[in-house]
Write a protein that holds these residues in place. Sequence first.
Motif, short mmCIF file in Angstrom:
data_model
loop_
_atom_site.label_atom_id
_atom_site.label_comp_id
_atom_site.label_asym_id
_atom_site.label_seq_id
_atom_site.Cartn_x
_atom_site.Cartn_y
_atom_site.Cartn_z
N ALA A 48 -4.46 3.59 -4.51
CA ALA A 48 -3.45 2.83 -5.26
C ALA A 48 -2.31 2.38 -4.35
O ALA A 48 -1.13 2.55 -4.67
CB ALA A 48 -2.92 3.63 -6.43
N SER A 49 -2.66 1.78 -3.22
CA SER A 49 -1.64 1.33 -2.26
C SER A 49 -0.67 0.36 -2.90
O SER A 49 -1.07 -0.67 -3.44
CB SER A 49 -2.32 0.63 -1.07
OG SER A 49 -3.15 1.51 -0.37
N PRO A 50 0.63 0.63 -2.82
CA PRO A 50 1.61 -0.29 -3.41
C PRO A 50 1.70 -1.63 -2.69
O PRO A 50 2.25 -2.59 -3.25
CB PRO A 50 2.94 0.49 -3.31
CG PRO A 50 2.70 1.64 -2.42
CD PRO A 50 1.24 1.88 -2.35
N ASP A 51 1.18 -1.73 -1.46
CA ASP A 51 1.27 -3.00 -0.73
C ASP A 51 0.12 -3.95 -1.06
O ASP A 51 0.03 -5.04 -0.49
CB ASP A 51 1.33 -2.74 0.79
CG ASP A 51 -0.01 -2.30 1.37
OD1 ASP A 51 -0.91 -1.89 0.59
OD2 ASP A 51 -0.17 -2.35 2.60
N GLY A 52 -0.78 -3.58 -1.97
CA GLY A 52 -1.85 -4.48 -2.38
C GLY A 52 -3.12 -4.37 -1.54
O GLY A 52 -3.98 -5.25 -1.62
N THR A 53 -3.27 -3.29 -0.79
CA THR A 53 -4.49 -3.10 0.00
C THR A 53 -5.72 -3.12 -0.88
O THR A 53 -6.75 -3.74 -0.54
CB THR A 53 -4.44 -1.77 0.78
OG1 THR A 53 -3.30 -1.75 1.63
CG2 THR A 53 -5.69 -1.60 1.62
N GLY A 54 -5.66 -2.44 -2.01
CA GLY A 54 -6.82 -2.38 -2.90
C GLY A 54 -7.22 -3.74 -3.43
O GLY A 54 -8.42 -4.05 -3.51
N ALA A 55 -6.25 -4.57 -3.78
CA ALA A 55 -6.55 -5.92 -4.28
C ALA A 55 -7.20 -6.76 -3.19
O ALA A 55 -8.15 -7.52 -3.46
CB ALA A 55 -5.27 -6.58 -4.78
N LEU A 56 -6.70 -6.65 -1.97
CA LEU A 56 -7.32 -7.38 -0.86
C LEU A 56 -8.74 -6.89 -0.62
O LEU A 56 -9.65 -7.69 -0.36
CB LEU A 56 -6.47 -7.23 0.40
CG LEU A 56 -7.03 -7.90 1.67
CD1 LEU A 56 -7.28 -9.39 1.45
CD2 LEU A 56 -6.06 -7.69 2.84
N ALA A 57 -8.94 -5.59 -0.70
CA ALA A 57 -10.29 -5.04 -0.53
C ALA A 57 -11.23 -5.58 -1.60
O ALA A 57 -12.40 -5.88 -1.33
CB ALA A 57 -10.24 -3.52 -0.57
N ASP A 58 -10.73 -5.72 -2.83
CA ASP A 58 -11.55 -6.31 -3.89
C ASP A 58 -11.96 -7.74 -3.55
O ASP A 58 -13.09 -8.16 -3.83
CB ASP A 58 -10.78 -6.30 -5.21
CG ASP A 58 -10.73 -4.92 -5.85
OD1 ASP A 58 -11.61 -4.09 -5.57
OD2 ASP A 58 -9.79 -4.68 -6.65
N GLU A 59 -11.05 -8.50 -2.95
CA GLU A 59 -11.37 -9.87 -2.55
C GLU A 59 -12.47 -9.87 -1.48
O GLU A 59 -13.39 -10.71 -1.52
CB GLU A 59 -10.12 -10.56 -2.02
CG GLU A 59 -9.05 -10.81 -3.06
CD GLU A 59 -7.80 -11.44 -2.46
OE1 GLU A 59 -7.90 -11.97 -1.33
OE2 GLU A 59 -6.74 -11.39 -3.10
#
Length: 252
Positions: A48-59
């Motif tokens: 649950a990285s607050p910097d958006g790492t997870g969202a980028l990984a999803d992309e």
Amino acid sequence: MCRSEGGVVVVETLVIIPTYNERANIADVVARVRSSVSDAHVLVVDDASPDGTGALADELAASDSHIHVLHRVGKQGLGAAYSAAFEWGLERSFERLIEMDADGSHLPEQLPRLLEASRGGADLVLGSRWVAGGGIENWPWHRRMLSRGGSAYARWVLRMPYRDVTGGYRVFTADALRSLGRDDVHSQGYGFQVDMLWHAHRAGLRIVEVPITFVERTRGRSKMTTGIVIEAMWRVTLWGLASLPGKFRSAR
């Protein structure tokens, strides 16, 4: 590498990359892994990285079927991330599961060398900074001494012969992971890596060290803290005492 067993395709390699606030690094590291070992799958384990790492990984995963993301509810530590990833990979019948940092310090270009040693019969391959041919780039002297000293202390207390006890660039076979008492591994950071190696050593697994070059990150901040180091050394001391006969046996 893929192969077929009874008409079922078995995918051999899973590269596990735990992340916490590694948005600046993750795309480059994953791309280099896919370039270095084109048939490998990558599992990004994001806390649950607050910097958006997870969202980028999803992309990244949406554009490449060899990339997967395991989202966790919060920062729970390196050991917990790897434990969850090992279960994920074993459930999907991967034959080799690789630990790798997300910050670029573990060079994906050295993966083929580690995999070669694993396919040569090793149950666990350690990417080693402290054997001939290994090394570290861009670390100050005090960090070198801390790393060397930590490995030397753990090696002495736990009576293990390996030069790089705390490193985190490793290849496990699935059979090796299944044979270990992983439910007993509760450490984080340095402690987790030492604990897993000690379990493997006591289980009599074939462990091989392969030289690597460790490169200090150029983007983002290190997660290593003094507290993690102290926790690791304290646990190592307890494990060493617990391995002695008599009254210290229950120290762990």
